[in-house]
Design a protein around this motif. Structure first.
Motif, PDB file in Angstrom:
ATOM      1  N   THR A 123       0.829  -1.205   0.000  1.00  0.00           N
ATOM      2  CA  THR A 123       0.000   0.000   0.000  1.00  0.00           C
ATOM      3  C   THR A 123       0.862   1.254   0.000  1.00  0.00           C
ATOM      4  N   PHE A 124       1.892   1.276   0.844  1.00  0.00           N
ATOM      5  CA  PHE A 124       2.764   2.447   0.937  1.00  0.00           C
ATOM      6  C   PHE A 124       3.447   2.724  -0.405  1.00  0.00           C
ATOM      7  N   SER A 125       4.067   1.696  -0.993  1.00  0.00           N
ATOM      8  CA  SER A 125       4.808   1.908  -2.242  1.00  0.00           C
ATOM      9  C   SER A 125       3.878   2.250  -3.397  1.00  0.00           C
ATOM     10  N   ASP A 126       2.685   1.613  -3.429  1.00  0.00           N
ATOM     11  CA  ASP A 126       1.739   1.899  -4.505  1.00  0.00           C
ATOM     12  C   ASP A 126       1.291   3.352  -4.481  1.00  0.00           C
ATOM     13  N   PHE A 127       0.936   3.862  -3.301  1.00  0.00           N
ATOM     14  CA  PHE A 127       0.429   5.233  -3.233  1.00  0.00           C
ATOM     15  C   PHE A 127       1.554   6.267  -3.243  1.00  0.00           C
ATOM     16  N   LEU A 128       2.764   5.867  -2.882  1.00  0.00           N
ATOM     17  CA  LEU A 128       3.910   6.747  -3.084  1.00  0.00           C
ATOM     18  C   LEU A 128       4.097   7.007  -4.568  1.00  0.00           C
ATOM     19  N   ARG A 129       4.065   5.948  -5.360  1.00  0.00           N
ATOM     20  CA  ARG A 129       4.194   6.107  -6.813  1.00  0.00           C
ATOM     21  C   ARG A 129       3.016   6.875  -7.388  1.00  0.00           C
ATOM     22  N   GLN A 130       1.817   6.614  -6.857  1.00  0.00           N
ATOM     23  CA  GLN A 130       0.643   7.304  -7.381  1.00  0.00           C
ATOM     24  C   GLN A 130       0.702   8.807  -7.096  1.00  0.00           C
ATOM     25  N   GLY A 131       1.153   9.192  -5.904  1.00  0.00           N
ATOM     26  CA  GLY A 131       1.301  10.607  -5.591  1.00  0.00           C
ATOM     27  C   GLY A 131       2.341  11.273  -6.476  1.00  0.00           C
ATOM     28  N   PHE A 132       3.463  10.593  -6.692  1.00  0.00           N
ATOM     29  CA  PHE A 132       4.528  11.120  -7.550  1.00  0.00           C
ATOM     30  C   PHE A 132       4.012  11.313  -8.973  1.00  0.00           C
ATOM     31  N   ALA A 133       3.308  10.288  -9.481  1.00  0.00           N
ATOM     32  CA  ALA A 133       2.786  10.375 -10.848  1.00  0.00           C
ATOM     33  C   ALA A 133       1.708  11.441 -10.957  1.00  0.00           C
ATOM     34  N   HIS A 134       0.890  11.612  -9.913  1.00  0.00           N
ATOM     35  CA  HIS A 134      -0.215  12.569  -9.981  1.00  0.00           C
ATOM     36  C   HIS A 134       0.290  13.997 -10.157  1.00  0.00           C
ATOM     37  N   ILE A 135       1.290  14.393  -9.381  1.00  0.00           N
ATOM     38  CA  ILE A 135       1.775  15.764  -9.483  1.00  0.00           C
ATOM     39  C   ILE A 135       2.510  15.993 -10.805  1.00  0.00           C
ATOM     40  N   LEU A 136       3.281  15.010 -11.265  1.00  0.00           N
ATOM     41  CA  LEU A 136       4.048  15.197 -12.494  1.00  0.00           C
ATOM     42  C   LEU A 136       3.183  15.099 -13.742  1.00  0.00           C
ATOM     43  N   SER A 137       2.015  14.478 -13.636  1.00  0.00           N
ATOM     44  CA  SER A 137       1.132  14.389 -14.802  1.00  0.00           C
ATOM     45  C   SER A 137      -0.013  15.392 -14.716  1.00  0.00           C
ATOM     46  N   GLY A 138       0.047  16.300 -13.733  1.00  0.00           N
ATOM     47  CA  GLY A 138      -0.971  17.331 -13.594  1.00  0.00           C
ATOM     48  C   GLY A 138      -0.414  18.684 -14.000  1.00  0.00           C
ATOM     49  N   PRO A 139      -0.577  19.093 -15.267  1.00  0.00           N
ATOM     50  CA  PRO A 139       0.039  20.346 -15.717  1.00  0.00           C
ATOM     51  C   PRO A 139      -0.461  21.576 -14.987  1.00  0.00           C
ATOM     52  N   ASP A 140      -1.686  21.548 -14.435  1.00  0.00           N
ATOM     53  CA  ASP A 140      -2.167  22.739 -13.739  1.00  0.00           C
ATOM     54  C   ASP A 140      -1.402  22.955 -12.430  1.00  0.00           C
ATOM     55  N   HIS A 141      -1.154  21.897 -11.678  1.00  0.00           N
ATOM     56  CA  HIS A 141      -0.379  22.051 -10.446  1.00  0.00           C
ATOM     57  C   HIS A 141       1.061  22.478 -10.749  1.00  0.00           C
ATOM     58  N   LEU A 142       1.656  21.858 -11.757  1.00  0.00           N
ATOM     59  CA  LEU A 142       3.029  22.217 -12.116  1.00  0.00           C
ATOM     60  C   LEU A 142       3.106  23.646 -12.632  1.00  0.00           C
ATOM     61  N   VAL A 197      -6.475   4.088   5.010  1.00  0.00           N
ATOM     62  CA  VAL A 197      -6.423   5.510   4.686  1.00  0.00           C
ATOM     63  C   VAL A 197      -5.203   6.217   5.271  1.00  0.00           C
ATOM     64  N   PRO A 198      -4.885   6.065   6.566  1.00  0.00           N
ATOM     65  CA  PRO A 198      -3.738   6.813   7.107  1.00  0.00           C
ATOM     66  C   PRO A 198      -2.433   6.515   6.377  1.00  0.00           C
ATOM     67  N   LEU A 199      -2.150   5.231   6.128  1.00  0.00           N
ATOM     68  CA  LEU A 199      -0.905   4.871   5.454  1.00  0.00           C
ATOM     69  C   LEU A 199      -0.894   5.387   4.025  1.00  0.00           C
ATOM     70  N   ALA A 200      -2.017   5.227   3.306  1.00  0.00           N
ATOM     71  CA  ALA A 200      -2.093   5.713   1.933  1.00  0.00           C
ATOM     72  C   ALA A 200      -1.973   7.236   1.876  1.00  0.00           C
ATOM     73  N   LEU A 201      -2.568   7.926   2.845  1.00  0.00           N
ATOM     74  CA  LEU A 201      -2.505   9.382   2.896  1.00  0.00           C
ATOM     75  C   LEU A 201      -1.065   9.857   3.048  1.00  0.00           C
ATOM     76  N   VAL A 202      -0.341   9.243   3.976  1.00  0.00           N
ATOM     77  CA  VAL A 202       1.058   9.632   4.203  1.00  0.00           C
ATOM     78  C   VAL A 202       1.899   9.360   2.963  1.00  0.00           C
ATOM     79  N   SER A 203       1.784   8.158   2.394  1.00  0.00           N
ATOM     80  CA  SER A 203       2.626   7.803   1.261  1.00  0.00           C
ATOM     81  C   SER A 203       2.262   8.614   0.014  1.00  0.00           C
ATOM     82  N   PHE A 204       0.966   8.862  -0.216  1.00  0.00           N
ATOM     83  CA  PHE A 204       0.547   9.665  -1.360  1.00  0.00           C
ATOM     84  C   PHE A 204       1.092  11.088  -1.237  1.00  0.00           C
TER      85      PHE A 204
END
Length: 335
Positions: free
Chosen positions: A148-167, A272-279
């Motif tokens: 769970t930690f590694s999956d949502f860590l990658r998902q958070g990383f991918a979300h910001i880099l694939s979101g042109p509005d945030h960048l 949720v807590p673990l996913a929230l932290v890792s994301f």
């Protein structure tokens, strides 16, 4: 530092032009799709399939079950403001789905993931994630907390880099702030703010509809572009003098945007807590990676002594503001 920032502006002007050519509906395509499979009888399951929708466009990903799986009754489709829900009732035969592979056609052509949750009659439950590089999941219990930690860590990383509005908002901050320590202070304020709202929204303390939030995020980019333009013309304002305050205020909005991606995962309360932290850590890693690349490339060009015409100097500010205005109008029309 000012010389470095000038180089960064010209270096990324081409990037902004490319972003303008990207369909605005993909600004948050990185929000995950979600599937929940729940066994109701031996070999029979209910399936909830949710795909994100932005600006009226649905993510074109289609789940494919193994041969022999049949519908017990016609699927039911429900259109929501930010997603499409489809409910199915299926029969997988006496062997059920144990060990089977579920594929997601079209996922390899996207920049998003599919979060899959499984609940079986024997009490087993787990979560798996399909990605563009591996557009399928197997019905085998996954490992626990570390997965769970590694999956949502990658998902958070991918979300910001694939979101042109945030960048684009972060890039606008780099354009606005010239002093090194003020830049650190401003980016830190943005980070703290969106971490706060990401937490309170994901934990369910505050629930806001996604379309107005997305429109407000676009408005923050438009506002920042106007402030950068004002600063380049020698003007001043509260935002120009105290950019960290504006970064904190708008960071609260951007946090709700991040929360939409995490909430779409349909996590069980215990995860949720673990996913929230890792994301959140993944989001911060992605944001810092973007800032580091901009500054490192700018430093490598800082030795160049180029004199740009005045209209060219203002082009980055116009690009930021124009994209913000375009996204805002499009998202307001979809509210």
């Amino acid at each position: 530092m000012s010389r470095l920032c000038r180089s960064a502006r010209w270096l990324l002007t081409g990037l902004l032009v490319l972003l303008a050519a990207v369909p605005a509906a993909q600004a948050h395509e990185s929000r995950p799709a979600y599937m929940e499979i729940r066994e109701t009888a031996a070999g029979q399951y209910t399936v909830l399939w949710r795909t994100p929708v932005l600006a009226g466009r649905r993510l074109l990903v289609v789940p494919r079950f193994p041969e022999g799986v049949r519908n017990l009754r016609a699927p039911v489709v429900q259109e929501l403001s930010d997603s499409q829900l489809e409910r199915r009732w299926i029969d997988a035969g006496p062997e059920g789905l144990d060990g089977a592979r579920i594929e997601f056609a079209g996922l390899q052509l996207s920049i998003t993931d599919v979060v899959v949750r499984v609940h079986l009659l024997d009490g087993r439950s787990w979560m798996a994630i399909a990605r563009p590089s591996q557009p399928w999941v197997e019905m085998v219990a996954a490992s626990g907390g570390w997965a769970t930690f590694s999956d949502f860590l990658r998902q958070g990383f991918a979300h910001i880099l694939s979101g042109p509005d945030h960048l684009l908002f972060v890039f606008g901050l780099l354009l606005l702030v010239r002093r090194r320590w003020m830049l650190v202070k401003t980016v830190t304020a943005f980070t703290i703010a969106h971490s706060i709202t990401l937490a309170v929204a994901t934990l369910g303390y505050v629930q806001l509809p996604a379309p107005p939030i997305e429109a407000a995020i676009a408005l923050s980019i438009l506002f920042l572009g106007l402030e950068v333009l004002r600063a380049r013309r020698g003007g001043t304002s509260f935002t120009i003098r105290h950019p960290w305050v504006a970064a904190f205020a708008f960071g609260l909005l951007h946090g709700f945007g991040f929360a939409g991606a995490l909430s779409a995962a349909g996590l069980p309360p215990t995860a949720v807590p673990l996913a929230l932290v890792s994301f959140n850590i993944g989001v911060e890693f992605g944001q810092l990676a973007f800032v580091a690349v901009v500054l490192l490339l700018a430093r490598s060009l800082s030795a160049l002594t180029l004199r740009w015409p005045r209209p060219v100097q203002l082009l980055p500010a116009y690009a930021v503001g124009s994209l913000g205005a375009f996204w805002m109008i499009q998202r307001l029309l979809s509210v």
